[in-house]
Design an enzyme around this catalytic site. Structure first.
Site, short mmCIF file in Angstrom:
data_model
loop_
_atom_site.label_atom_id
_atom_site.label_comp_id
_atom_site.label_asym_id
_atom_site.label_seq_id
_atom_site.Cartn_x
_atom_site.Cartn_y
_atom_site.Cartn_z
N TYR A 175 1.06 -1.03 -0.23
CA TYR A 175 -0.03 -0.15 0.02
C TYR A 175 0.82 1.19 0.04
CZ TYR A 175 -3.92 3.03 0.70
OH TYR A 175 -4.81 4.16 0.58
N PHE A 223 -7.83 21.07 -25.07
CA PHE A 223 -8.05 19.68 -24.98
C PHE A 223 -9.08 19.41 -24.03
CE2 PHE A 223 -7.57 15.26 -24.04
CZ PHE A 223 -8.00 14.69 -25.18
N THR A 224 -10.07 18.62 -24.48
CA THR A 224 -11.49 18.44 -23.99
C THR A 224 -11.46 18.27 -22.37
OG1 THR A 224 -11.18 16.07 -24.25
CG2 THR A 224 -12.65 17.31 -25.96
N ASP A 281 1.37 19.64 -20.86
CA ASP A 281 0.82 18.42 -21.17
C ASP A 281 1.79 17.70 -21.95
OD1 ASP A 281 -0.62 16.32 -22.16
OD2 ASP A 281 -2.68 17.49 -22.18
N LYS A 316 0.05 7.21 -23.46
CA LYS A 316 0.58 7.67 -24.83
C LYS A 316 2.23 7.29 -25.08
CE LYS A 316 -3.46 10.18 -24.54
NZ LYS A 316 -4.19 10.16 -23.42
N ARG A 334 -13.75 14.69 -33.79
CA ARG A 334 -13.08 15.67 -33.33
C ARG A 334 -13.44 17.03 -34.04
NH1 ARG A 334 -10.52 14.33 -28.55
NH2 ARG A 334 -12.83 14.03 -28.53
N PHE A 378 -19.10 14.22 -26.34
CA PHE A 378 -18.76 13.17 -27.39
C PHE A 378 -18.43 11.61 -26.98
CE2 PHE A 378 -14.61 12.75 -25.40
CZ PHE A 378 -14.18 13.99 -24.99
#
Ligand code: P70
Length: 462
Positions: free
Chosen positions: A76, A128-129, A219, A262, A386, A453
């Site tokens: 943990y 970005f969303t 980001d 990514k 998009r 979306f």
């Protein structure tokens, strides 16, 4: 035309385990698409042939990463894998402090809560969303300060992710630096088509921000892809390693949010990293409320180990050359056939320009959503909208935001598909293009409140 004697790249791996694909009939897909409300997010993955929905969490891990999964220290507190991840983050990204999160938006949430006060403005190189929504939920307003070329699908500017410094200065003058906690810089810029920011621009952003006491938050989800573009497009970087370019990029920023799904070649994970002790202190405290203890942040030890190991592989030049090369291969095939796509071809996806592809459709007939549905019906290939659906509504007026870019994204997962798959993709897009006149638009029948979306439903207009 004769072929060159040497390819510039081939997949820098061989395949050890395979997952079988299934093909379906058009009739089958018609039913599946109807049941999914013509939203590719609502399709079942078993009904998809080649899945280009996203490059997020869809990579094939290496044997080295899988071996690391067996070394998960599932304690943990104080897991060995956390310390490995921390040292790898310091080695490759160079920030002082690390807080793991379950994925990128977990980090965005914590950064937004800790850094934004109601009434603040957050400039950024295109929205970005999830990033923007977290900024808004924290009481801030996003302001787009990307260069105009980013909104032009046909502009061939090599760094369409650049910040327009004049726009940034104007905003600072207008609202005052006190109301701008940070500038949010994405590298690469997803919504612009996977477009990079140049090192020169990033450095200038840093200088301007420092002058006004404004922080820079990166980001970093696809920063390695951005580093590759800097290497091949920004002259003085051609002899530099990807790792050293990446580290220099981060050195012009204070904090980063990371979706490890990514660049890091894993199926789940994220983190927040920072040099800012105050931000670290607050985030390390808040993470226990929303994600988990600060040494696991919602992840299993094995997930952190896979991320740590993925970092060694992501900066390998053969890897990143082939990764971006595969995207370029599909894009170039489409360009050669006169298909309208966003240029220059981006790092993670080919973006079809749906406005031009389906010129008969009005924006409120959802051209990019329609095109994604048509491609699925034609071939079983799944892409993503998009455009106006992704842009959502203006929180003040309640109207649809009408982005200039109306794109259908064909996102290439890392190390998953072969060149032959890419040929099938290009040929399927061509087939849809040939029948484009027959495509009718869509009507939205269900609209969720947040990030619509993902779950919106549509019907075909007849
Ligand atoms: C995609 C994914 C995620 C993402 C990103 C950038 C530049 C942050 C995140 C969030 C998944 C996605 C997310 C929202 C809409 C559609 C798809 N992008 N910043 O496919 O990270 O997903 O880990 O929370 O691209 O582009 P995470």
């Amino acid at each position: 035309m004769s072929l060159p004697n040497h390819r510039s790249w081939a997949e820098p791996f061989k395949i050890k385990v395979v997952e079988l694909l299934k093909q379906t009939t058009r009739e089958y897909r018609e039913k599946a698409a109807r049941e999914a409300g013509y939203n590719t997010f609502l399709l079942k993955s078993k009904d998809v042939y080649i899945d280009l929905l996203t490059d997020s969490g869809t990579a094939a891990m290496s044997d080295y990463q899988w071996a690391g999964m067996m070394l998960g220290d599932e304690a943990y507190a104080g897991s060995e894998n956390f310390y490995h991840l921390e040292s790898q983050m310091r080695k490759y990204y160079g920030y002082k402090y690390l807080v793991p999160t379950h994925q990128g938006r977990g980090a965005e949430h914590l950064i937004s809560r800790v850094m934004i006060k109601p009434g603040d403005f957050i400039p950024g190189n295109m929205y970005f969303t999830t990033t923007r929504l977290h900024q808004e939920l924290a009481g801030g307003s996003f302001v787009d300060v990307i260069i105009d070329e980013a909104h032009e699908p046909e502009s061939t500017h090599p760094f369409k992710g650049n910040v327009d410094l004049q726009k940034l200065e104007d905003l600072i003058r207008e609202v005052g630096a006190m109301k701008i906690p940070y500038i949010s810089v994405a590298a690469t810029v997803n919504m612009a088509g996977g477009q990079p920011i140049s090192m020169e621009n990033l450095k200038q952003v840093r200088e301007l921000s420092s002058k006004h006491g404004i922080k820079v938050v990166l980001d970093a989800a696809r920063a390695v892809e951005n580093a590759y573009f800097i290497k091949v497009r920004e002259k003085c970087f051609q002899d530099r390693s990807i790792a050293s370019i990446l580290k220099e990029m981060c050195s012009y920023t204070d904090t980063c949010s990371m979706s490890a799904k990514k660049d890091l070649l894993v199926n789940i994970g994220g983190f927040l990293a920072t040099n800012d002790e105050d931000v670290f202190e607050e985030v390390r405290n808040l993470v226990v409320v929303y994600e988990g203890l600060h040494t696991y942040g919602g992840l299993a030890g094995r997930d952190m180990e896979a991320m740590a190991r993925g970092m060694d592989e992501m900066v390998d030049l053969d890897h990143i050359h082939a990764r971006v090369g595969q995207v370029e291969y599909v894009g170039s095939r489409l360009l050669n056939e006169g298909i309208p796509i966003v240029v220059p071809i981006g790092g993670h996806a080919v973006f079809l320009n749906a406005k031009k592809f389906l010129p008969n459709l009005k924006q409120l007939e959802f051209p990019a959503q329609t095109l994604a549905a048509e491609l699925y019906l034609e071939s079983g290939i799944r892409g993503m909208e998009r455009g106006i659906v992704s842009a959502g509504r203006d929180p003040e007026t309640g109207d649809h935001k009408r982005p200039k870019l109306e794109l259908t994204r064909l996102t290439i997962p890392r190390r998953v598909y072969t060149q032959a798959h890419m040929d099938v993709v290009a040929e399927s897009v061509l087939a849809v293009h040939e029948r484009r006149e027959k495509a009718s638009g869509l009507r939205m029948t269900y609209e969720p409140k947040y990030l619509r979306f993902f779950q919106a439903r549509f019907e075909k207009l007849t």
